[in-house]
Scaffold this active site. Structure first.
Site, PDB file in Angstrom:
ATOM      1  N   CYS A 107       0.858  -1.180   0.000  1.00 22.31           N
ATOM      2  CA  CYS A 107       0.000   0.000   0.000  1.00 22.31           C
ATOM      3  C   CYS A 107       0.896   1.233   0.000  1.00 22.31           C
ATOM      4  CB  CYS A 107      -0.888  -0.021   1.248  1.00 22.31           C
ATOM      5  SG  CYS A 107      -2.014   1.372   1.356  1.00 22.31           S
ATOM      6  N   HIS A 149      -9.080  -3.931  -1.782  1.00 21.08           N
ATOM      7  CA  HIS A 149      -8.104  -3.155  -1.004  1.00 21.08           C
ATOM      8  C   HIS A 149      -8.457  -1.661  -1.063  1.00 21.08           C
ATOM      9  CE1 HIS A 149      -3.749  -2.205   0.153  1.00 21.08           C
ATOM     10  NE2 HIS A 149      -4.218  -1.037  -0.268  1.00 21.08           N
ATOM     11  N   GLU A 150      -8.763  -1.164  -2.273  1.00 21.92           N
ATOM     12  CA  GLU A 150      -9.087   0.268  -2.406  1.00 21.92           C
ATOM     13  C   GLU A 150     -10.420   0.596  -1.723  1.00 21.92           C
ATOM     14  OE1 GLU A 150      -6.647   2.015  -3.179  1.00 21.92           O
ATOM     15  OE2 GLU A 150      -5.523   0.328  -3.988  1.00 21.92           O
ATOM     16  N   HIS A 153     -10.069   1.265   1.888  1.00 18.71           N
ATOM     17  CA  HIS A 153      -9.613   2.623   2.233  1.00 18.71           C
ATOM     18  C   HIS A 153     -10.810   3.551   2.482  1.00 18.71           C
ATOM     19  CE1 HIS A 153      -5.263   2.530   1.928  1.00 18.71           C
ATOM     20  NE2 HIS A 153      -5.306   1.917   0.760  1.00 18.71           N
TER      21      HIS A 153
HETATM   22 NI    NI Z   1      -3.659   1.014  -0.113  1.00 16.10          NI
END
Ligand code: NI
Length: 184
Positions: A107, A149-150, A153
């Protein structure tokens, strides 16, 4: 366009829930998206979420290049595994197959480190593109991983929070030892 400063783990903007975008085709969003794409490419990342550039809005950009795909896949399978440079505003995700698949993640907000994370292997996602048109795709493999993963966030979650075994939270320079052990 501009290269934006990337927030690092510990900055509060990475821990909060991002807000929906009211006008996806507005000039501010167009500028944000252009800057996010430039920042992601400059930093050599596969994806970037707006909170990572200190903007708490539901915007992500990502790509899942062909090079990450098993060449043995059929055309249809490959399509699920790859994505061109994609911008998603107000994205949503739906798990198609919850069977977990493990993979190493990094990341831009957690520089120099890698972690082994299990995530559902097959998802569907939808959102709005920067032109205001709906985007809907199914995703597997690296493509599914980068989108999840995004999306995390936008919920204030960084990948270490998804890890089960902290022995697999390692420096980038040591990944080689693990890939050998996996027979990859
Ligand atoms: Ni990330």
């Amino acid at each position: 366009m501009a290269i934006l400063k990337i927030a690092r783990m510990g900055h509060p903007v990475l821990a909060r829930v991002a807000e929906p975008v009211k006008d996806p085709t507005g000039p501010e969003i167009r500028r944000l998206v252009a800057d996010m794409v430039e920042t992601m490419i400059d930093a050599n990342g596969a994806g970037l979420a707006a909170p990572q550039v200190h903007v708490p809005l539901r915007v992500i950009v990502f790509q899942a290049p062909e090079g990450r795909t098993d060449p043995g896949f059929s055309q249809a399978e490959r399509y699920d595994h790859t994505a061109p440079l994609t911008v998603l505003i107000n994205p949503e995700i739906e798990v198609v197959d919850p069977a977990p698949e493990g993979g190493w993640e990094g990341c831009l907000s957690v520089p120099g480190l890698r972690g082994y994370v299990e995530r559902p292997a097959h998802i569907r996602y939808r959102g709005v593109g920067p032109d205001g048109r709906p985007v809907e795709r199914t995703a597997r493999g690296f493509h599914a991983r980068v989108v999840q993963h995004e999306m995390d966030h936008l919920s204030g979650i960084l990948y270490p929070q998804r890890m089960k075994d902290m022995r697999q939270f390692i420096f980038e320079s040591e990944v080689q030892h693990w890939l050998k052990a996996d027979g990859e």
